[in-house]
Design a protein around this motif. Structure first.
Motif, PDB file in Angstrom:
ATOM      1  N   LYS A   1       2.332  -6.748   2.506  1.00 17.77           N
ATOM      2  CA  LYS A   1       1.091  -7.146   2.772  1.00 17.77           C
ATOM      3  C   LYS A   1       0.296  -8.415   1.538  1.00 17.77           C
ATOM      4  O   LYS A   1      -0.863  -8.273   1.609  1.00 17.77           O
ATOM      5  N   SER A   2       0.765  -7.573   0.657  1.00 15.40           N
ATOM      6  CA  SER A   2       0.698  -8.129  -1.226  1.00 15.40           C
ATOM      7  C   SER A   2       1.873  -8.076  -1.488  1.00 15.40           C
ATOM      8  O   SER A   2       2.812  -7.917  -1.710  1.00 15.40           O
ATOM      9  N   ALA A   3       1.617  -9.879  -2.863  1.00 20.36           N
ATOM     10  CA  ALA A   3       2.330  -9.750  -3.286  1.00 20.36           C
ATOM     11  C   ALA A   3       1.958  -9.488  -5.216  1.00 20.36           C
ATOM     12  O   ALA A   3       2.881  -8.781  -6.035  1.00 20.36           O
ATOM     13  N   VAL A   4       1.111  -8.665  -5.002  1.00 21.17           N
ATOM     14  CA  VAL A   4       0.215  -8.238  -6.501  1.00 21.17           C
ATOM     15  C   VAL A   4       1.008  -7.000  -6.547  1.00 21.17           C
ATOM     16  O   VAL A   4       0.763  -6.226  -6.056  1.00 21.17           O
ATOM     17  N   GLY A   5       1.823  -6.862  -8.224  1.00 23.37           N
ATOM     18  CA  GLY A   5       2.430  -6.371  -9.445  1.00 23.37           C
ATOM     19  C   GLY A   5       3.215  -5.473  -8.386  1.00 23.37           C
ATOM     20  O   GLY A   5       3.903  -4.499  -8.463  1.00 23.37           O
TER      21      GLY A   5
ATOM     22  N   ALA B   1       8.018  -1.704  -2.590  1.00 21.01           N
ATOM     23  CA  ALA B   1       6.594  -0.805  -1.922  1.00 21.01           C
ATOM     24  C   ALA B   1       5.713  -1.065  -2.680  1.00 21.01           C
ATOM     25  O   ALA B   1       4.316  -1.145  -1.073  1.00 21.01           O
ATOM     26  N   ALA B   2       5.602  -1.172  -3.604  1.00 26.37           N
ATOM     27  CA  ALA B   2       4.277  -2.396  -4.001  1.00 26.37           C
ATOM     28  C   ALA B   2       3.690  -3.843  -2.905  1.00 26.37           C
ATOM     29  O   ALA B   2       2.845  -3.975  -2.647  1.00 26.37           O
TER      30      ALA B   2
ATOM     31  N   ALA C   1       2.749   0.627  -6.154  1.00 29.93           N
ATOM     32  CA  ALA C   1       3.742   1.285  -5.156  1.00 29.93           C
ATOM     33  C   ALA C   1       3.819   2.889  -5.474  1.00 29.93           C
ATOM     34  O   ALA C   1       3.091   2.961  -7.067  1.00 29.93           O
ATOM     35  N   ARG C   2       3.637   3.588  -4.399  1.00 33.77           N
ATOM     36  CA  ARG C   2       3.208   4.933  -4.416  1.00 33.77           C
ATOM     37  C   ARG C   2       5.070   5.624  -4.523  1.00 33.77           C
ATOM     38  O   ARG C   2       5.519   5.338  -3.302  1.00 33.77           O
ATOM     39  N   PRO C   3       4.922   7.289  -5.071  1.00 36.54           N
ATOM     40  CA  PRO C   3       6.464   7.288  -4.934  1.00 36.54           C
ATOM     41  C   PRO C   3       7.182   7.325  -3.664  1.00 36.54           C
ATOM     42  O   PRO C   3       8.077   7.559  -3.579  1.00 36.54           O
TER      43      PRO C   3
END
Length: 310
Positions: free
Chosen positions: A248-252, A284-285, A294-296
């Motif tokens: 959905k996104s490449a950010v982070g 995850a990010a 990313a979320r745990p």
């Protein structure tokens, strides 16, 4: 003792919007907006804290936008050490076009740093208390090319391992000092650093191993997006494919990868398993929209999907 300290020389206020469709000239009404503290080291700290670690943020910030960045860091309950500069902290934007699913990113260069300002930064780092010092992000204008090398030398004198994630002069200057504990170049950054095309996995792995053999870094983790990642250490090399997810996104992604890998190392995991955990965090990010990292829960879920170590 704080688990890690991170240094962000050119932080950002990250703004994310969603629009139905992008048009030139016409005013576009956004459907949502999100504001986050950003920049390499700050992103690493955000994920590290989510995973249960402690992180102190050293960062250069100035102007009204620097004050706003302070407030965002406080909202995220991040421990902070600001090095005040004259220039204004930059604001970066990510716009998701809902119709196409494409993301448009706008990233300004940021302020020019004065010698007295980067020298003040070095002075603050003299007193840093941490198990690892993370140097993450590009060098802003005005910084000497060997600045990360200077910080690495300072940390070596204090027996604090250094983690490096940068590009161009930042990567080169840090590795020239040598004895980096972990460096995480993307494939593009590694190509730029070596001046080679690195067209095959073997060529990529050999370039990473050369960094290890030269004493520049003990661990080299090369991220290659959907092609996975390669880890090079004194004991050899390891390739792991990327997790299969809908991006959905490449950010982070790179910051999340590095943070999770370092978190796993800091709690005693084997380096290869920590590398696998990092790949899960990068994926995850990518699953998250542009305003998140990313979320745990997602990291743990994807960790089970990444090819296990034999």
């Amino acid at each position: 003792m704080t688990n890690i300290a991170t240094l962000t020389l050119n932080p950002t206020i990250d703004v994310a919007y969603e629009v139905d469709r992008m048009f030139h000239t016409r005013k576009m009404r956004t459907k949502s907006e999100f504001y986050s503290p950003g920049g390499g080291g700050i992103n690493v700290a955000r994920v590290f804290v989510r995973l249960g670690g402690n992180a102190r943020n050293y960062y250069m910030a100035g102007g009204a936008t620097g004050d706003a960045l302070d407030g965002l860091l406080d909202l995220h309950q991040l421990v902070r050490n600001r090095i005040t500069i004259a220039g204004h902290t930059r604001v970066a934007s990510a716009v998701l076009e809902i119709e196409s699913g494409k993301e448009f990113r706008f990233v300004p260069p940021g302020p020019t740093i004065q010698p007295v300002e980067w020298q003040a930064c070095l002075a603050q780092l003299e007193n840093a208390q941490c198990k690892f010092m993370v140097l993450s992000g590009s060098l802003p204008r005005g910084m000497p090319g060997d600045f990360y090398g200077q910080v690495a030398a300072l940390m070596h004198r204090r027996n604090i391992p250094v983690v490096l994630d940068s590009s161009g002069p930042g990567l080169k200057g840090g590795l020239q000092e040598g004895r980096i504990f972990l460096v995480k170049p993307s494939i593009g950054e590694l190509r730029q650093f070596t001046g080679q095309k690195l067209a095959t996995p073997d060529e990529i792995a050999n370039a990473a191993m050369e960094i290890v053999r030269s004493g520049q870094a003990a661990h080299v983790a090369v991220t290659m997006g959907h092609d996975g990642a390669i880890l090079a250490t004194a004991t050899g090399q390891l390739f792991l494919p990327a997790a299969s997810i809908e991006a959905k996104s490449a950010v982070g992604a790179g910051d999340s990868f590095l943070s999770a890998m370092l978190f796993a190392i800091s709690i005693g995991w084997d380096t290869a398993e920590a590398f696998r955990f990092g790949i899960a965090a990068g994926a995850a990010a990518v699953m998250s929209p542009g305003h998140d990292l990313a979320r745990p829960d997602n990291i743990q879920h994807l960790y089970q999907q990444v090819t296990p170590i034999p």
